[in-house]
Design a protein around this motif. Structure first.
Motif, PDB file in Angstrom:
ATOM      1  N   CYS A 180      -5.616   1.278   6.583  1.00 46.98           N
ATOM      2  CA  CYS A 180      -5.962   2.717   5.765  1.00 46.98           C
ATOM      3  C   CYS A 180      -6.063   1.623   4.476  1.00 46.98           C
ATOM      4  O   CYS A 180      -6.316   1.757   3.347  1.00 46.98           O
ATOM      5  CB  CYS A 180      -5.130   3.961   4.935  1.00 46.98           C
ATOM      6  N   CYS A 199       0.850  -1.543  -0.120  1.00 50.55           N
ATOM      7  CA  CYS A 199       0.422  -0.213  -0.005  1.00 50.55           C
ATOM      8  C   CYS A 199       0.844   1.144   0.245  1.00 50.55           C
ATOM      9  O   CYS A 199       1.697   1.763   0.433  1.00 50.55           O
ATOM     10  CB  CYS A 199      -0.789  -0.117   1.444  1.00 50.55           C
ATOM     11  N   CYS A 209      -5.330  -2.645   0.884  1.00 57.10           N
ATOM     12  CA  CYS A 209      -4.521  -2.560   1.514  1.00 57.10           C
ATOM     13  C   CYS A 209      -4.892  -3.500   3.489  1.00 57.10           C
ATOM     14  O   CYS A 209      -5.230  -3.112   3.184  1.00 57.10           O
ATOM     15  CB  CYS A 209      -4.455  -1.340   2.335  1.00 57.10           C
ATOM     16  N   CYS A 211       0.853   3.182   3.718  1.00 52.96           N
ATOM     17  CA  CYS A 211       1.086   2.835   5.029  1.00 52.96           C
ATOM     18  C   CYS A 211       2.099   1.788   4.428  1.00 52.96           C
ATOM     19  O   CYS A 211       2.136   1.641   5.728  1.00 52.96           O
ATOM     20  CB  CYS A 211       0.201   1.878   5.509  1.00 52.96           C
TER      21      CYS A 211
HETATM   22 ZN   LIG Z   1      -2.258   1.283   3.320  1.00 52.42          ZN
END
Ligand SMILES: [Zn+2]
Length: 511
Positions: free
Chosen positions: A329, A301, A325, A304
């Protein structure tokens, strides 16, 4: 430590870095020989050696295990621009791991220090730098082969369908490395599958029932009651149809254990859990050798940084495969076709042009043969030395027998010859030619790099992992605006920009 006068003397100054690893014989001859050869080479190139760093008996695996290397880096930092070179016997003395090697070189370069090999061609020009990278790459290949050997045992076990981790799902037990029926709960678990396949029970209802029946899960020595979440995991486990999956090898093999249920029943239950029409079993079945989410955990992702997971999302008329993800998030997601075609697109873009590839492979041959002939030379001069010493010893024995030399003189002289003999033997062993089959290596590289997009499409799960892992060592990141961010590995970058010494961009579509 030498006095400061030396450090500020005119002319070029160098230090030596000598190392034997635990895999090699840890005897002083080996270090002494490295020292001798490095000193000679330094002298030949007009350097004055002002310090010698000796590393003994540590593994070559990582920098952290090598205190002397750290000292060397610190020394070079302290004497910034005073020391111009570090001489090593061979580049793999610095590191067998390409990334480590490049990191060390970067640190040294920052302080104006060049790594020079006493037995291999190295230097400052872009071509010479590439040679270093390739040689470091060879060292890594060698390292990989070593660790591959130790992994092979486990992998062979897995491929033969045996249980590797000792973990088996409810209904099975492990006996002497094999999964067998667990007589206490086999029938109950089978009953659970049958009930689940009717489609009349929710996961929660199944959990309640299984607890009522007295089924318990074991992890380590602890017992757990069954929760709905675990029911989901249990009924997703392909182990029950006789298949073993591995997170490490990303492969599926036929297990040696007895299946509890049929494939048809398995896919019926999957459809029920997914909330699909169980009659569409055939559709799911077609996909089962072709894993749906090859990029899982490879693509991260972009927000993050955690690995993305695969999943299905229900649309109005059909289901869509999504990557999402796996972290906090949950916002970042991409349709699997989009993510996958984006990966193929990226690979096509960074595929080296044919001219680059041809040049690179020709260059690889040349470098390899240069290295071989250098080593060959060292080896044959060691052979010569050994022959001379043998002749010398013969004379010594004869003269001793004839009474020309006393026993004392004989003993003394013989010890000297023995020492020199050992030294020559160590040099010879060190120069023993690596057993890479250069033709195999180049053919492999050529097929692999000719069209990376196609290579990706042809690859199975574990190959995809290796391919993407080696080109993008820090992974791929999917950004919020739907772009695939990547960083190409240094060694791969060298290949893509290879232009026989003059570095220029050779990547396709890079305009
Ligand atoms: Zn993420």
């Amino acid at each position: 430590m030498k006095s400061d006068n030396h450090i500020y003397a005119d002319g070029k100054l160098a230090v030596l870095y000598l190392r034997v690893s635990t895999e090699e014989q840890v005897d002083n001859f080996s270090l002494g020989t490295q020292e001798e050869i490095c000193k000679k080479e330094a002298e030949k190139r007009g350097y004055q050696v002002i310090e010698i760093f000796r590393e003994e008996g540590r593994s070559a695996k990582s920098i952290t295990g090598r205190p002397v290397l750290i000292q060397l880096l610190e020394y070079c930092r302290k004497h910034k621009h005073a020391v111009q070179a570090v001489f090593v016997y061979r580049l793999d003395r610095v590191s067998r791991i390409t990334a480590d090697y490049l990191a060390i070189r970067k640190k040294l370069t920052e302080n104006g220090v060049t790594i020079l090999s006493a037995t291999e061609p190295t230097g400052d020009s872009p071509t010479e730098k590439l040679v270093e990278t390739i040689l470091a790459g060879f060292a890594q290949l060698d390292n990989d082969i070593r660790s591959e050997r130790s992994r092979n045992g486990l992998k062979a076990r897995f491929l033969s369908g045996m249980v590797v981790t000792g973990q088996v799902p409810l209904g099975y037990a492990v006996q002497a490395g094999y999964a067998v029926k667990n007589t206490t709960n086999w029938d109950l678990m089978k009953k659970a599958w049958d009930l689940m396949a009717t489609g009349t029970k929710s996961l929660q209802e199944m959990a309640n029932l299984m607890n009522e029946w007295g089924l318990k899960e074991h992890r380590g020595n602890r017992e757990f009651i069954i929760r709905a979440q675990r029911v989901d995991v249990l009924f997703r486990n392909k182990f029950y149809v006789g298949v073993i999956t591995s997170k490490t090898y990303l492969e599926e093999v036929k297990g040696q254990h007895v299946p509890m249920i049929t494939e048809e029943q398995y896919y019926r239950v999957q459809a029920i859990i997914d909330g699909r029409n169980p009659n569409k079993v055939a559709l799911a079945k077609r996909n089962h050798n072709n894993p749906d989410f090859p990029l899982r955990r490879i693509v991260r992702c972009g927000v993050c940084g955690l690995g993305m997971t695969g999943g299905w999302s229900k649309g109005r008329n059909a289901r869509y495969a999504y990557y999402r993800c796996g972290g906090v998030c949950k916002g970042i997601a991409a349709k699997s076709e989009i993510l996958e075609s984006s990966v193929v697109q990226t690979l096509k873009q960074i595929t080296p042009k044919k001219e680059c590839l041809d040049l690179f492979i020709a260059f690889l041959y040349r470098t390899y043969h240069e290295r071989l002939s250098r080593l060959q030379k060292i080896k044959s001069s060691a052979d010569q030395e050994i022959a001379t010493l043998k002749a010398l010893r013969k004379t010594l024995v004869e003269k001793n027998l004839a009474g020309v030399y006393s026993d004392e003189v004989y003993k003394e002289q013989n010890a000297v010859i023995e020492d020199r003999m050992t030294k020559a033997q160590v040099v010879k062993d060190d120069a023993t030619i690596d057993k890479y089959n250069i033709n195999d290596v180049t053919t492999f590289i050529r097929t692999l790099l000719a069209d990376l997009g196609e290579t990706y499409k042809r690859s199975n799960l574990s190959q995809i992992k290796v391919l993407l892992g080696s080109i993008f060592p820090s992974g791929l990141a999917w950004s919020q605006n739907g772009k695939l961010n990547h960083q190409i590995s240094p060694i791969y970058q060298s290949i893509c920009t290879f232009n026989n010494g003059a570095i220029s961009s050779c990547a396709k579509g890079g305009s």
